[in-house]
Motif scaffolding. Structure first.
Motif, PDB file in Angstrom:
ATOM      1  N   VAL A 147      44.494  32.771  29.074  1.00 35.26           N
ATOM      2  CA  VAL A 147      45.921  33.062  28.986  1.00 35.26           C
ATOM      3  C   VAL A 147      46.706  31.776  28.790  1.00 35.26           C
ATOM      4  N   ARG A 148      46.381  30.778  29.569  1.00 33.55           N
ATOM      5  CA  ARG A 148      47.109  29.509  29.506  1.00 33.55           C
ATOM      6  C   ARG A 148      46.904  28.813  28.162  1.00 33.55           C
ATOM      7  N   ALA A 149      45.684  28.896  27.618  1.00 32.87           N
ATOM      8  CA  ALA A 149      45.378  28.226  26.354  1.00 32.87           C
ATOM      9  C   ALA A 149      45.776  29.046  25.139  1.00 32.87           C
ATOM     10  N   CYS A 150      46.217  30.298  25.342  1.00 32.56           N
ATOM     11  CA  CYS A 150      46.555  31.207  24.230  1.00 32.56           C
ATOM     12  C   CYS A 150      45.370  31.340  23.276  1.00 32.56           C
ATOM     13  N   GLU A 151      44.200  31.648  23.836  1.00 32.24           N
ATOM     14  CA  GLU A 151      42.982  31.829  23.051  1.00 32.24           C
ATOM     15  C   GLU A 151      42.482  33.263  23.183  1.00 32.24           C
ATOM     16  N   VAL A 152      42.018  33.814  22.051  1.00 33.65           N
ATOM     17  CA  VAL A 152      41.517  35.183  22.042  1.00 33.65           C
ATOM     18  C   VAL A 152      40.348  35.300  23.019  1.00 33.65           C
ATOM     19  N   LEU A 153      40.371  36.360  23.803  1.00 26.07           N
ATOM     20  CA  LEU A 153      39.357  36.581  24.821  1.00 26.07           C
ATOM     21  C   LEU A 153      38.464  37.737  24.394  1.00 26.07           C
ATOM     22  N   ARG A 154      37.167  37.492  24.373  1.00 28.13           N
ATOM     23  CA  ARG A 154      36.186  38.549  24.118  1.00 28.13           C
ATOM     24  C   ARG A 154      35.506  38.872  25.440  1.00 28.13           C
ATOM     25  N   PHE A 155      35.415  40.151  25.761  1.00 28.86           N
ATOM     26  CA  PHE A 155      34.805  40.512  27.037  1.00 28.86           C
ATOM     27  C   PHE A 155      34.211  41.903  26.972  1.00 28.86           C
ATOM     28  N   ASP A 156      33.200  42.112  27.819  1.00 26.85           N
ATOM     29  CA  ASP A 156      32.623  43.443  28.007  1.00 26.85           C
ATOM     30  C   ASP A 156      33.451  44.153  29.061  1.00 26.85           C
ATOM     31  N   TYR A 157      33.671  45.456  28.844  1.00 32.56           N
ATOM     32  CA  TYR A 157      34.590  46.174  29.724  1.00 32.56           C
ATOM     33  C   TYR A 157      34.120  47.598  29.958  1.00 32.56           C
ATOM     34  N   VAL A 158      34.185  48.016  31.219  1.00 30.88           N
ATOM     35  CA  VAL A 158      33.913  49.401  31.600  1.00 30.88           C
ATOM     36  C   VAL A 158      35.246  50.037  31.966  1.00 30.88           C
ATOM     37  N   PRO A 159      35.741  50.992  31.180  1.00 27.41           N
ATOM     38  CA  PRO A 159      37.060  51.573  31.438  1.00 27.41           C
ATOM     39  C   PRO A 159      37.133  52.228  32.816  1.00 27.41           C
ATOM     40  N   VAL A 160      38.344  52.277  33.353  1.00 25.21           N
ATOM     41  CA  VAL A 160      38.589  52.942  34.623  1.00 25.21           C
ATOM     42  C   VAL A 160      38.279  54.431  34.457  1.00 25.21           C
ATOM     43  N   GLY A 161      37.582  54.989  35.441  1.00 23.23           N
ATOM     44  CA  GLY A 161      37.178  56.384  35.369  1.00 23.23           C
ATOM     45  C   GLY A 161      35.698  56.552  35.086  1.00 23.23           C
ATOM     46  N   ARG A 162      35.087  55.488  34.579  1.00 24.38           N
ATOM     47  CA  ARG A 162      33.649  55.515  34.344  1.00 24.38           C
ATOM     48  C   ARG A 162      32.928  54.764  35.448  1.00 24.38           C
ATOM     49  N   ASP A 163      31.671  55.125  35.649  1.00 23.12           N
ATOM     50  CA  ASP A 163      30.839  54.432  36.629  1.00 23.12           C
ATOM     51  C   ASP A 163      30.696  52.972  36.203  1.00 23.12           C
ATOM     52  N   PRO A 164      31.027  51.997  37.096  1.00 23.16           N
ATOM     53  CA  PRO A 164      30.909  50.578  36.727  1.00 23.16           C
ATOM     54  C   PRO A 164      29.527  50.179  36.253  1.00 23.16           C
ATOM     55  N   SER A 165      28.481  50.973  36.575  1.00 23.69           N
ATOM     56  CA  SER A 165      27.122  50.621  36.149  1.00 23.69           C
ATOM     57  C   SER A 165      26.811  51.090  34.726  1.00 23.69           C
ATOM     58  N   THR A 166      27.726  51.844  34.098  1.00 21.61           N
ATOM     59  CA  THR A 166      27.480  52.306  32.735  1.00 21.61           C
ATOM     60  C   THR A 166      27.589  51.152  31.757  1.00 21.61           C
ATOM     61  N   ALA A 167      27.043  51.362  30.564  1.00 25.96           N
ATOM     62  CA  ALA A 167      27.052  50.313  29.546  1.00 25.96           C
ATOM     63  C   ALA A 167      28.486  49.986  29.130  1.00 25.96           C
ATOM     64  N   PRO A 168      28.870  48.708  29.140  1.00 27.51           N
ATOM     65  CA  PRO A 168      30.241  48.342  28.771  1.00 27.51           C
ATOM     66  C   PRO A 168      30.419  48.320  27.252  1.00 27.51           C
ATOM     67  N   SER A 169      31.670  48.292  26.833  1.00 22.85           N
ATOM     68  CA  SER A 169      32.006  48.133  25.421  1.00 22.85           C
ATOM     69  C   SER A 169      32.723  46.806  25.240  1.00 22.85           C
ATOM     70  N   ARG A 170      32.688  46.287  24.016  1.00 18.51           N
ATOM     71  CA  ARG A 170      33.260  44.962  23.754  1.00 18.51           C
ATOM     72  C   ARG A 170      34.740  45.077  23.379  1.00 18.51           C
ATOM     73  N   ARG A 171      35.544  44.156  23.879  1.00 15.70           N
ATOM     74  CA  ARG A 171      36.973  44.104  23.572  1.00 15.70           C
ATOM     75  C   ARG A 171      37.311  42.733  22.973  1.00 15.70           C
ATOM     76  N   ARG A 172      38.280  42.731  22.071  1.00 16.82           N
ATOM     77  CA  ARG A 172      38.860  41.486  21.553  1.00 16.82           C
ATOM     78  C   ARG A 172      40.362  41.557  21.810  1.00 16.82           C
ATOM     79  N   VAL A 173      40.831  40.657  22.652  1.00 14.87           N
ATOM     80  CA  VAL A 173      42.204  40.777  23.152  1.00 14.87           C
ATOM     81  C   VAL A 173      42.896  39.417  23.123  1.00 14.87           C
TER      82      VAL A 173
END
Length: 334
Positions: A147-173
């Motif tokens: 956030v401070r560097a204003c750099e695009v963040l790529r991360f794996d994410y498990v949406p709210v409502g799903r079991d945290p142990s399920t396979a995550p999906s990739r986000r580019r934000v």
């Protein structure tokens, strides 16, 4: 000239203001010679303080980060604020509880008695907002750095409502703000794949390394990041209001209803009768919230809320079983 501890502390206090100090000005403030000032500066460097000096007739001194953590100097209010923050940090997930406790113990041990009394007088216990989903401090630091560097963040994410142990999906934000609300840490950012603003729970993120390219920050809708997050947490894509707002009359005293209504309005109609105006993310959720009060419900509005009561009455009657269906009375107006 022997070094004076009070003079050294005063010099360090001046340098900690974050500005460049001309040598002659520092010497005048400390009432010492230029040679004594240079010796004091060297002594602070030996203690681990990174002090840089600019050459020239108007050269000055500046306090920078060093290779090690040197002794720190705080005024009374800063010391109390630090101790308070350490108590809260562990509960919010921003720091490991054991590390925060050890830091608090260290700070308290070196405090004068007047400050220890102030700290001990803050008798409160910080409770975690959600012990089942703690945030990793390293993840929090990584997201905040992007956030401070204003750099695009790529991360794996498990949406709210799903079991945290399920396979995550990739986000580019494009990460814009990190916020702490309702016991959880959130990231507000611009999803590059959806071209839309999104809110992410940081405890469900695994950042990728390295970060992406730099970006120019976008204005947050409405201009107020707190209002934006509050609206999204209510399920609203617009302003900070509930998508569904309705009212009902409860056969219950206003004083018995008000303590359990956070952002609603309770209007007293009679000693044992009141009107409740409240909101929620759905009509069914609002009806269920009103139904939690052990009282008769009448004068429901609007029609969508009355329909939600009717749907819940059928659902609860089915859950109770055939033997109880005949005993179930009307919950709201037809």
């Amino acid at each position: 000239m022997a070094r004076s501890p009070s003079r050294m502390l005063k010099l360090l206090s001046l340098l900690q203001t974050g500005r460049d100090w001309p040598g002659r000005v520092l010497a005048e403030r400390l009432e010492v010679s230029d040679r004594t000032l240079r010796r004091d500066i060297e002594h602070l460097r030996e203690l681990g303080y990174g002090i840089t000096a600019a050459k020239g007739p108007d050269g000055g001194y500046r306090l920078d980060a060093g290779s090690e953590l040197p002794p720190l100097l705080f005024d009374d209010d800063q010391a109390v604020a630090l101790a308070t923050a350490l108590r809260v940090a562990a509960a919010s997930g921003a720091a490991e509880s054991e590390a925060a406790l050890r830091a608090l113990t260290t700070v308290r041990q070196v405090m004068p008695s007047r400050l220890r009394h102030r700290i001990d007088g803050l008798a409160f216990t910080a409770l975690p907002g959600d012990t089942s989903s703690p945030v990793d401090p390293d993840v929090l630091v990584a997201v905040s750095r992007a956030v401070r560097a204003c750099e695009v963040l790529r991360f794996d994410y498990v949406p709210v409502g799903r079991d945290p142990s399920t396979a995550p999906s990739r986000r580019r934000v494009e990460p814009h703000h990190v916020l702490f609300a309702a016991g959880r840490w959130y990231l507000v950012g611009w999803n590059l794949d959806r071209d839309a603003w999104r809110v992410y729970r940081i405890d469900r993120m695994v950042p990728g390394v390295p970060t992406g390219p730099r970006f120019a920050p976008r204005p947050v809708p409405g201009g107020d990041i707190r209002e934006f997050l509050a609206a999204r947490l209510k399920g609203s894509d617009g302003g900070n209001t509930w998508p569904c707002t309705g009212e009902a009359v409860l056969e219950l005293a206003a004083r018995d209803v008000a303590p359990f209504v956070h952002d609603g309005v309770v209007e007293e109609l009679a000693p044992d009768r009141c009107r409740l105006i409240a909101g929620s993310w759905s009509w069914v959720a609002l009806a269920a919230s009103i139904g939690r009060f052990d009282a008769a419900v009448t004068e429901v509005a609007p029609r969508e809320l009355a329909d939600a009561f009717r749907a819940l009455s059928h659902r609860f009657a089915d859950a109770a079983g055939p033997s109880s269906t005949a005993e179930a009375g009307p919950v709201g107006p037809a």
